[in-house]
Design a protein around this motif. Sequence first.
Motif: not given
Lengths: 413, 413
Positions: A294, A296, A299-301, A303-306, A308
Amino acid sequence: MKKTVKLGMIGLGARGETLLATLFTFPQDEVIVSAICDVKQERIDKFFQIMADHNYPKAKAYTDYRELIASDDVDAVLIPTSWNSHLKIAEEAMSLGKYAGIEVGGASSIDELWHLVRAAESTGVSCMMLENCCYGRDELLSLNLARKGLFGELIHCSCGYEHDIAEMAHLGNREEREAHNYRRNGDLYPTHGIGPVAKILRINRGNRFMTLTSTASKARGFTKEAERAGRGSVVYNEGDIVTTVIKCANGETITMTHGVSLPRPYSRDFRIQGTKGLFLEDTKSVFIEGISPTYEKIDVAGNPYTVHEWTPKEEMYEKYDHPIWKEFRDNPSGGHGGIDTLILRAFCDAVRNRTTPPIDVYDCAAWMSITCLSEQSISLGSMPVAFPDFTDGKWIYQTVGCEGKYSLDEVFE
Amino acid sequence: MKKTVKLGMIGLGARGETLLATLFTFPQDEVIVSAICDVKQERIDKFFQIMADHNYPKAKAYTDYRELIASDDVDAVLIPTSWNSHLKIAEEAMSLGKYAGIEVGGASSIDELWHLVRAAESTGVSCMMLENCCYGRDELLSLNLARKGLFGELIHCSCGYEHDIAEMAHLGNREEREAHNYRRNGDLYPTHGIGPVAKILRINRGNRFMTLTSTASKARGFTKEAERAGRGSVVYNEGDIVTTVIKCANGETITMTHGVSLPRPYSRDFRIQGTKGLFLEDTKSVFIEGISPTYEKIDVAGNPYTVHEWTPKEEMYEKYDHPIWKEFRDNPSGGHGGIDTLILRAFCDAVRNRTTPPIDVYDCAAWMSITCLSEQSISLGSMPVAFPDFTDGKWIYQTVGCEGKYSLDEVFE
């Protein structure tokens, strides 16, 4: 030395041949096919020929199953007959003190299942569904992972039977399956899917099926195949895809998919999911917290996303194969990649020791009831319908067996 | 030269940031964000800063969306606000002659959807759901394969939204999603899954959703995450897995899975199946008669059986990529791998040309209605519930658009 288990086989079709081929690999002083039965003499002759070709002792032959089950020559019967006759023959066999190994299939009525249950309860002799998929390597891997807590609390499962039988005319069992699919509309073949899931969810052993809804698509696949085979335009009742959703007493849900008339690779849609991870057949993978990666991403802006990541199932085999597969995996033998061996071995052990088999009469009843309940739901516009409690309340205990004997089952415990 | 489309953005959260990042890649003489609105001044300030960092013209700012939609400075509005406010704002915008780009989500009542539909019909101005997944490469590949007949007659689809948001506290949009999942129990986020499927099945254009059943599992995932985060023992209403089965007017079935609280790799469970083959996201493959391998094997008893093999989806891209992906694939830009670019381009084209957008008000209503209908079904014990016909009968024609204008949509036709 083990007592020899004498088996009678009733119904000598293609499935009977596969079972026999597997039984040839068993030591004859432990398990012997001592009697065979079919209404067609040519099937009996074919079995005699197969036995002779394998230097196997010639079995006693019957054309009336009632004579076979009344004979002292058999301890138990295997019943790879037509779907509609499994339950009646098993009930009669148990009434005469013979264990019954029922081939897979679905029930046509709830009442025939009650008869099966009462026959087992009144005689103390049990029956076992020969649901070989319960012994599948991935199904038992998942059971093992579930029992060790790696999936966390179990939440949702899926299963099914997606197998293109429309074009299997040459297999010789087309006529019967076709008759069912021609007239009926429901999940006609639930147990390959639901068996392993029911074992993992401890159905009838602290849990049970409560309700289901079933929805059928339109029916086109068999018609297309009939046209291709030059049999004209035939309209079938069975929807190409039947989707059934079951709710369990402990809050788990199960999605089942039945599809036997559309061309596609075989799948049993197996998925076991809990609060910490899942096994998913279609991806050939697991995701398990603490084992699978898992991390991080951004994204294009900005901001983080996770994310899996899946872990290939092969990475789990070495450490988490079920104990019986650890012994078996290097040299599997018998039909369907070895699972026929495991199921027949379990059945014969139960017969020899006069114990409740690991898949018992309550399992048979619960699993096979899905067929007639799904027909009811579909005909009622996908209304929810309730499962009977075939255990008469015994399911609330962790383990139950026929006549109050607790299951000694070591595979699925 | 193209007329410049002036956009107002209402709701300046994380999704708004992603949309803005994508809009930065559009020529400013074709599409400009001329107005922004949020109830929080710090969000406006953040957007001013982002715009300044990109040398983007400073937009006019509002804290009351009613002032923005009444302004002559905007032709259309994007509405990445909280879920409960999408429909009301879109309705009001259309009433003032402004096109509305609605962010994804589900409806809370059937009545708010009727209001949306009537607002579009009475003004002739339409709204479009910004359902970017309709422009996904594999979704459009499947649509292309379906339109070319490679799947045969369509029979069954599946879709869903399986995305672990339980641990996404750091993304800043936790509070709202959590409130919905805390109080509600249904398929709260249906459109990423159902949008592409509805397009492929021509929903509202010769087909429509008729009924659904919905079943929720127990709820454990969010509770587990709350405990892990030290927020104590919190009980949520939303079942971890919500399974919904839809029956369509032309006999197709759709299985939907909503799961946002269990750890696992992201999936939209996309499957499109017909009489000749299927696309299956989880296997990253298709099976198509005449293209994919089919051959015979022999079982242990010597009887033949048929094996079908998957074809990796990558083998289909060169020949069967959707035309817009053929142009786009070598240089995708914008959020979510490029699909934000495609959906915003389509919306802006509709605004500029005053045409019905490819995802119109009837699509919005049908797709978003799944949420409140699934809540109803679950609360009624999985009873089937009926979809309203938001088109008032227009769906029986191949293509419909707002106010009787036929859709000129070239992507999904």
